[in-house]
Motif scaffolding. Structure first.
Motif, PDB file in Angstrom:
ATOM      1  N   LEU A  96       0.944  -1.134   0.169  1.00  0.00           N
ATOM      2  CA  LEU A  96       0.099   0.080  -0.133  1.00  0.00           C
ATOM      3  C   LEU A  96       0.754   1.105  -0.036  1.00  0.00           C
ATOM      4  O   LEU A  96       0.750   2.445  -0.743  1.00  0.00           O
ATOM      5  CB  LEU A  96      -0.746  -0.049   1.223  1.00  0.00           C
ATOM      6  N   LEU A  97       2.006   1.115   0.849  1.00  0.00           N
ATOM      7  CA  LEU A  97       2.560   2.491   0.938  1.00  0.00           C
ATOM      8  C   LEU A  97       3.928   2.636   0.213  1.00  0.00           C
ATOM      9  O   LEU A  97       4.457   3.687   0.136  1.00  0.00           O
ATOM     10  CB  LEU A  97       2.977   2.502   2.634  1.00  0.00           C
ATOM     11  N   ALA A  98       4.154   1.643  -0.481  1.00  0.00           N
ATOM     12  CA  ALA A  98       5.443   1.916  -1.562  1.00  0.00           C
ATOM     13  C   ALA A  98       5.373   2.918  -2.272  1.00  0.00           C
ATOM     14  O   ALA A  98       6.558   3.942  -2.734  1.00  0.00           O
ATOM     15  CB  ALA A  98       5.833   0.525  -1.995  1.00  0.00           C
ATOM     16  N   PRO A  99       4.096   3.153  -2.996  1.00  0.00           N
ATOM     17  CA  PRO A  99       4.363   4.234  -4.069  1.00  0.00           C
ATOM     18  C   PRO A  99       4.458   5.752  -3.324  1.00  0.00           C
ATOM     19  O   PRO A  99       5.185   6.665  -4.036  1.00  0.00           O
ATOM     20  CB  PRO A  99       2.670   4.302  -4.563  1.00  0.00           C
ATOM     21  N   ALA A 100       4.161   5.874  -2.230  1.00  0.00           N
ATOM     22  CA  ALA A 100       4.317   7.216  -1.412  1.00  0.00           C
ATOM     23  C   ALA A 100       5.744   7.011  -0.985  1.00  0.00           C
ATOM     24  O   ALA A 100       6.468   8.291  -1.144  1.00  0.00           O
ATOM     25  CB  ALA A 100       3.471   7.065   0.067  1.00  0.00           C
ATOM     26  N   PHE A 101       6.428   5.878  -0.566  1.00  0.00           N
ATOM     27  CA  PHE A 101       7.671   6.064  -0.402  1.00  0.00           C
ATOM     28  C   PHE A 101       8.666   6.386  -1.438  1.00  0.00           C
ATOM     29  O   PHE A 101       9.421   7.257  -1.381  1.00  0.00           O
ATOM     30  CB  PHE A 101       8.202   4.770   0.324  1.00  0.00           C
ATOM     31  N   ASN A 102       8.195   6.024  -2.518  1.00  0.00           N
ATOM     32  CA  ASN A 102       8.877   6.256  -3.964  1.00  0.00           C
ATOM     33  C   ASN A 102       8.739   7.855  -4.265  1.00  0.00           C
ATOM     34  O   ASN A 102       9.464   8.342  -4.751  1.00  0.00           O
ATOM     35  CB  ASN A 102       8.383   5.314  -5.127  1.00  0.00           C
ATOM     36  N   ALA A 103       7.652   8.318  -3.894  1.00  0.00           N
ATOM     37  CA  ALA A 103       7.269   9.779  -4.153  1.00  0.00           C
ATOM     38  C   ALA A 103       8.190  10.716  -3.349  1.00  0.00           C
ATOM     39  O   ALA A 103       8.220  11.696  -3.733  1.00  0.00           O
ATOM     40  CB  ALA A 103       5.918  10.198  -3.699  1.00  0.00           C
ATOM     41  N   THR A 104       8.950  10.449  -2.297  1.00  0.00           N
ATOM     42  CA  THR A 104       9.690  11.189  -1.537  1.00  0.00           C
ATOM     43  C   THR A 104      10.887  11.497  -2.399  1.00  0.00           C
ATOM     44  O   THR A 104      11.818  12.360  -1.964  1.00  0.00           O
ATOM     45  CB  THR A 104      10.185  10.403  -0.391  1.00  0.00           C
ATOM     46  N   GLY A 105      11.385  10.539  -3.295  1.00  0.00           N
ATOM     47  CA  GLY A 105      12.582  10.781  -4.166  1.00  0.00           C
ATOM     48  C   GLY A 105      13.890  10.189  -3.435  1.00  0.00           C
ATOM     49  O   GLY A 105      15.145  10.385  -3.763  1.00  0.00           O
ATOM     50  N   MET A 106      13.622   9.777  -2.005  1.00  0.00           N
ATOM     51  CA  MET A 106      14.701   9.069  -1.423  1.00  0.00           C
ATOM     52  C   MET A 106      15.066   7.697  -1.491  1.00  0.00           C
ATOM     53  O   MET A 106      13.956   6.943  -1.798  1.00  0.00           O
ATOM     54  CB  MET A 106      14.805   9.660   0.020  1.00  0.00           C
ATOM     55  N   ALA A 107      16.133   7.011  -1.471  1.00  0.00           N
ATOM     56  CA  ALA A 107      16.416   5.716  -1.473  1.00  0.00           C
ATOM     57  C   ALA A 107      15.632   5.265  -0.220  1.00  0.00           C
ATOM     58  O   ALA A 107      15.563   5.844   1.023  1.00  0.00           O
ATOM     59  CB  ALA A 107      17.735   5.181  -1.310  1.00  0.00           C
ATOM     60  N   TRP A 108      14.952   4.080   0.011  1.00  0.00           N
ATOM     61  CA  TRP A 108      14.279   3.543   0.981  1.00  0.00           C
ATOM     62  C   TRP A 108      14.203   1.838   0.830  1.00  0.00           C
ATOM     63  O   TRP A 108      14.340   1.642  -0.356  1.00  0.00           O
ATOM     64  CB  TRP A 108      12.974   4.023   1.037  1.00  0.00           C
ATOM     65  N   GLY A 109      14.080   1.296   1.925  1.00  0.00           N
ATOM     66  CA  GLY A 109      13.568  -0.270   1.925  1.00  0.00           C
ATOM     67  C   GLY A 109      13.274  -0.807   2.999  1.00  0.00           C
ATOM     68  O   GLY A 109      13.461  -0.300   4.235  1.00  0.00           O
ATOM     69  N   PRO A 110      12.513  -1.901   3.095  1.00  0.00           N
ATOM     70  CA  PRO A 110      12.098  -2.675   4.135  1.00  0.00           C
ATOM     71  C   PRO A 110      13.100  -3.168   5.028  1.00  0.00           C
ATOM     72  O   PRO A 110      13.972  -3.868   4.508  1.00  0.00           O
ATOM     73  CB  PRO A 110      10.801  -3.594   3.695  1.00  0.00           C
ATOM     74  N   THR A 111      12.891  -3.117   6.269  1.00  0.00           N
ATOM     75  CA  THR A 111      13.912  -3.880   7.009  1.00  0.00           C
ATOM     76  C   THR A 111      13.408  -4.706   8.251  1.00  0.00           C
ATOM     77  O   THR A 111      11.981  -5.085   7.987  1.00  0.00           O
ATOM     78  CB  THR A 111      14.860  -2.895   8.099  1.00  0.00           C
TER      79      THR A 111
END
Length: 203
Positions: A96-111
């Motif tokens: 659900l939230l992956a598109p929003a994390f992508n929209a920040t323009g920052m590198a991210w990932g689940p831990t």
């Protein structure tokens, strides 16, 4: 290597300070990666955590850098997160939230458990598991980025707790704590430090 990276290592490469846990048998070790953790150590040695299926099954250890056979960073697990299929709340929240994390323009990932499960498929997730995410922010968050993370943190469609850690490159802090204002607890290789500005060169 960075904290939260998952490493597969050569057999017998993990060194523990204490006794070897019974749950970490040979079959588990063949499938289970270790997790890079924060600690200041001598060159050529990586501080890691070995985890089992239960929350109580966690031990600290060390591996030699030349014993690493494979590495997976949280950022690589973010790819395809929007299409993750799973009936557990934490996996549904990630999709659900992956598109929003992508929209920040920052590198991210689940831990945490989600990242571990996606990397190796071992049964570490439960119905009450959180969704833990690291966001790489070597520069201070912009107002827009912070607003997007606010929305993610409070996402009404997420059926589990969302824990966002912001990694500045020399430490990491909880986004929710930083958003409340005041000093934050920055986790560094030399231990936790309270600071007013987690991006400062000297903390």
């Amino acid at each position: 290597m960075s904290p939260h990276d998952l490493l597969w290592v050569a057999p017998g490469a993990i060194r523990l300070n204490g006794p070897w846990p019974e749950w970490a048998d040979a079959a588990w070790q063949r499938s289970a990666p270790v997790v890079v953790r924060r600690e200041a150590v001598a060159g050529g040695v990586i501080p890691v955590g070995l985890r089992g299926a239960a929350r109580s099954q966690r031990v600290k250890g060390y591996v030699a850098a030349d014993a690493v056979t494979r590495r997976m960073a949280p950022e690589s697990l973010a790819e395809g997160s929007a299409t993750v299929d799973g009936n557990l709340p934490a996996l549904a929240a990630l999709a659900l939230l992956a598109p929003a994390f992508n929209a920040t323009g920052m590198a991210w990932g689940p831990t945490g458990g989600v990242g571990y499960f996606l990397a190796c498929g071992l049964p570490v997730l439960r119905a009450d598991s959180d969704l833990d995410v690291v966001v790489r922010a070597p520069q201070p968050l912009t107002a827009c980025q912070a607003a997007v993370l606010d929305g993610i943190q409070a996402a009404p469609g997420a059926a589990c707790r969302i824990d966002i850690q912001v990694d500045t490159g020399h430490g990491a802090f909880a986004f929710a704590e930083w958003r409340r204002g005041g000093r934050v607890l920055l986790k560094t290789n030399t231990g936790p430090q309270l600071c007013a500005d987690p991006w400062a060169d000297t903390v």
